[in-house]
Design an enzyme around this catalytic site. Sequence first.
Site, PDB file in Angstrom:
ATOM      1  N   LYS A   1       3.384  -7.816   6.849  1.00  0.00           N
ATOM      2  CA  LYS A   1       2.645  -6.713   6.618  1.00  0.00           C
ATOM      3  C   LYS A   1       2.348  -6.392   5.292  1.00  0.00           C
ATOM      4  O   LYS A   1       2.903  -6.026   4.438  1.00  0.00           O
ATOM      5  CB  LYS A   1       3.291  -5.351   7.234  1.00  0.00           C
ATOM      6  CG  LYS A   1       2.391  -4.281   8.007  1.00  0.00           C
ATOM      7  CD  LYS A   1       1.354  -3.969   6.976  1.00  0.00           C
ATOM      8  CE  LYS A   1       1.945  -2.792   5.914  1.00  0.00           C
ATOM      9  NZ  LYS A   1       0.635  -2.403   4.789  1.00  0.00           N
TER      10      LYS A   1
ATOM     11  N   CYS B   1       5.156  -4.984 -11.518  1.00  0.00           N
ATOM     12  CA  CYS B   1       6.658  -4.189 -11.684  1.00  0.00           C
ATOM     13  C   CYS B   1       7.539  -4.579 -12.654  1.00  0.00           C
ATOM     14  O   CYS B   1       8.690  -4.155 -13.348  1.00  0.00           O
ATOM     15  CB  CYS B   1       7.402  -4.456 -10.549  1.00  0.00           C
ATOM     16  SG  CYS B   1       8.083  -6.226 -10.267  1.00  0.00           S
TER      17      CYS B   1
HETATM   18  P1  NAD Z   1       3.297   1.096  -2.042  1.00  0.00           P
HETATM   19  O1  NAD Z   1       4.820   1.439  -1.890  1.00  0.00           O
HETATM   20  O2  NAD Z   1       2.295   2.084  -1.934  1.00  0.00           O
HETATM   21  O3  NAD Z   1       3.060   0.026  -0.732  1.00  0.00           O
HETATM   22  C1  NAD Z   1       3.984  -0.939  -0.533  1.00  0.00           C
HETATM   23  C2  NAD Z   1       3.851  -1.376   1.057  1.00  0.00           C
HETATM   24  O4  NAD Z   1       4.204  -0.042   1.695  1.00  0.00           O
HETATM   25  C3  NAD Z   1       2.471  -1.507   1.568  1.00  0.00           C
HETATM   26  O5  NAD Z   1       2.641  -2.684   2.466  1.00  0.00           O
HETATM   27  C4  NAD Z   1       1.926  -0.255   2.099  1.00  0.00           C
HETATM   28  O6  NAD Z   1       1.312  -0.389   3.254  1.00  0.00           O
HETATM   29  C5  NAD Z   1       3.340   0.400   2.656  1.00  0.00           C
HETATM   30  N1  NAD Z   1       3.151   1.865   2.583  1.00  0.00           N
HETATM   31  C6  NAD Z   1       2.648   2.421   1.987  1.00  0.00           C
HETATM   32  N2  NAD Z   1       2.795   3.817   2.203  1.00  0.00           N
HETATM   33  C7  NAD Z   1       3.701   4.061   2.896  1.00  0.00           C
HETATM   34  C8  NAD Z   1       4.105   5.032   3.951  1.00  0.00           C
HETATM   35  N3  NAD Z   1       4.264   6.113   3.695  1.00  0.00           N
HETATM   36  N4  NAD Z   1       5.207   4.530   4.830  1.00  0.00           N
HETATM   37  C9  NAD Z   1       5.309   3.351   5.086  1.00  0.00           C
HETATM   38  N5  NAD Z   1       4.916   2.480   4.454  1.00  0.00           N
HETATM   39  C10 NAD Z   1       4.127   2.640   3.499  1.00  0.00           C
HETATM   40  O7  NAD Z   1       3.308   0.273  -3.296  1.00  0.00           O
HETATM   41  P2  NAD Z   1       2.099  -0.332  -4.109  1.00  0.00           P
HETATM   42  O8  NAD Z   1       1.237   0.630  -4.667  1.00  0.00           O
HETATM   43  O9  NAD Z   1       1.279  -1.476  -2.881  1.00  0.00           O
HETATM   44  O10 NAD Z   1       2.596  -1.478  -5.189  1.00  0.00           O
HETATM   45  C11 NAD Z   1       3.064  -1.039  -6.352  1.00  0.00           C
HETATM   46  C12 NAD Z   1       4.324  -0.602  -6.288  1.00  0.00           C
HETATM   47  O11 NAD Z   1       5.335  -1.672  -6.145  1.00  0.00           O
HETATM   48  C13 NAD Z   1       4.907  -0.059  -7.873  1.00  0.00           C
HETATM   49  O12 NAD Z   1       5.849   0.808  -7.753  1.00  0.00           O
HETATM   50  C14 NAD Z   1       5.668  -1.573  -8.252  1.00  0.00           C
HETATM   51  O13 NAD Z   1       6.476  -1.375  -9.122  1.00  0.00           O
HETATM   52  C15 NAD Z   1       6.388  -1.934  -7.064  1.00  0.00           C
HETATM   53  N6  NAD Z   1       6.433  -3.435  -7.052  1.00  0.00           N
HETATM   54  C16 NAD Z   1       8.059  -3.889  -7.087  1.00  0.00           C
HETATM   55  C17 NAD Z   1       8.287  -4.995  -7.281  1.00  0.00           C
HETATM   56  C18 NAD Z   1       9.793  -5.303  -7.314  1.00  0.00           C
HETATM   57  O14 NAD Z   1      10.005  -6.637  -7.077  1.00  0.00           O
HETATM   58  N7  NAD Z   1      10.860  -4.463  -7.699  1.00  0.00           N
HETATM   59  C19 NAD Z   1       7.488  -6.217  -7.268  1.00  0.00           C
HETATM   60  C20 NAD Z   1       5.898  -5.519  -7.314  1.00  0.00           C
HETATM   61  C21 NAD Z   1       5.593  -4.312  -6.937  1.00  0.00           C
END
Ligand code: NAD
Length: 498
Positions: free
Chosen positions: A173, A281
């Site tokens: 997803k 990240c």
């Molecule tokens: P996000 O949390 O908005 O989304 C991540 C995933 O969760 C997506 O597939 C999205 O569709 C889903 N999602 C969003 N809202 C949701 C909800 N309310 N309920 C269930 N699922 C939901 O993150 P983003 O903006 O796409 O990515 C950026 C974030 O990811 C930053 O915080 C970054 O630090 C983090 N990140 C972490 C790593 C790591 O390895 N630690 C790597 C890359 C990015």
Amino acid sequence: MRELTHFIGGKHVKGTSGRFADAYQPMTGEVISRVPLASKAEMRAAVENAKAAQSAWAATNPQRRARVLMKFLEVMARENDALADLLAREHGKTIADAKGDIQRGIEVVEFACGIPHLMKGEFTEGAGPGIDIYSIRQPLGVVAGITPFNFPAMIPMWKFAPAIACGNAFILKPSERDPGVPLRMAELMIEAGLPPGILNVVNGDKEAVDAILEDPDIQAVGFVGSTPIAEYVYTKGTASGKRVQCFGGAKNHMVIMPDADMDQAVDALVGAGYGSAGERCMAVSVAVPVGKKTADELVKRLIPRTESLKIGPSTDNAADFGPLVTQAHLDKVKSYVELGVKEGAKLLVDGRGFTMQGYEKGFYMGGCLFDDVTPDMRIYKEEIFGPVLSVVRAKDYEEALALCTDHEYGNGVAIFSRDGDAARDFASRVQVGMVGINVPIPVPLAYYTFGGWKRSAFGDLNQHGPDSIRFYSKTKTITSRWPSGVKEGAEFTIPTMK
Ligand code: NAD
């Protein structure tokens, strides 16, 4: 404008929920595709498809499974330019950076090609009279990955390559903001010989994520995204009995010691702070110079470097970074800059007013640099995820170390110093999962594991490297007695090794 599909059972499948999200081309601000948002019923259909295909794939010998991944590497190399172009258009990062995004994923596919070796078990001959003990690793069944917008090629590959190599069927997803590359990779897997149903892409939002978390046939979920959603997925997924690993947000510090090579430190800070518009990240968002002299010198050098950053459309080869992912995210990052000013931080470079000539509707902003940021400020505590670098001055090494350790996030950290003692002490004591010594973005290579500490990760196994094989497989231990004719009579006490 394209209407995207799901990819289920080896075929493109139109969304039937009637719900869609717009995906943008950040460099122009235009909507470029409509992304179908799956209903629970659509997710269920994908899981059933995956379940039907999985046992034959698990029974395919590991060398053959590896050969599919090797062929996938070949087709990915052929498609590299086209994929990087698509990725840059959907995400906003530059094409050169998009190629890095693909490459860091490819390296995990290369690692997973070693699956015949990685899945080998253990054997003890003669553990007792006529008794041998051995352990084997078996796939889990149907597993899922939920991925963020910021690495639309790398993170899906980090998830599906080890999972598929282990003999699982996978439901991906991806982020609804840039799902074009994941969909294309699923097509290329079919070309590489993966049986239909083993890699499925189901687009969606919270409804699709909840469907994954509630589905009784999904055994494990790997998530990457922001910390609040990571915590939600971990709590809900584990409550329904799944194996779950969730990687969340970050606030990565870089400590600059008084003896650091200042040219190297400044280069590292601008690259790791502003590269990909700070949407990584492992971006460095906090610089911690130790001592006033170091801080004054660092800030003096950072100001002109931040002012002269070259921002451009994703297709501009000379740009340092491109636009942010959406207007909403751009507004959020700008509002953090406004907040920082209100909180009393000193805004030395303000990139909020930047517009890109010829691309006025794109989601651009210039680099921002704050000095005199303090630990009580929200711009220090929270992840901004944009081209904003904060300088937090520390009076000595211990204070710098404590800042990194006390922050609620613990993804990555770096120290720049010529002093081996200080660097070694720092690496040992800092409470952060990935440490760089004179390396600003210490993303481990594919054969090590990647994962943060504290509120940057939930669950106890990291992604890629040996942990990914442990996460996507389970151990079975077999105790056997041959010859079966050995007679000891009935034993009513627990067998022990006397
Ligand atoms: P996000 O949390 O908005 O989304 C991540 C995933 O969760 C997506 O597939 C999205 O569709 C889903 N999602 C969003 N809202 C949701 C909800 N309310 N309920 C269930 N699922 C939901 O993150 P983003 O903006 O796409 O990515 C950026 C974030 O990811 C930053 O915080 C970054 O630090 C983090 N990140 C972490 C790593 C790591 O390895 N630690 C790597 C890359 C990015």
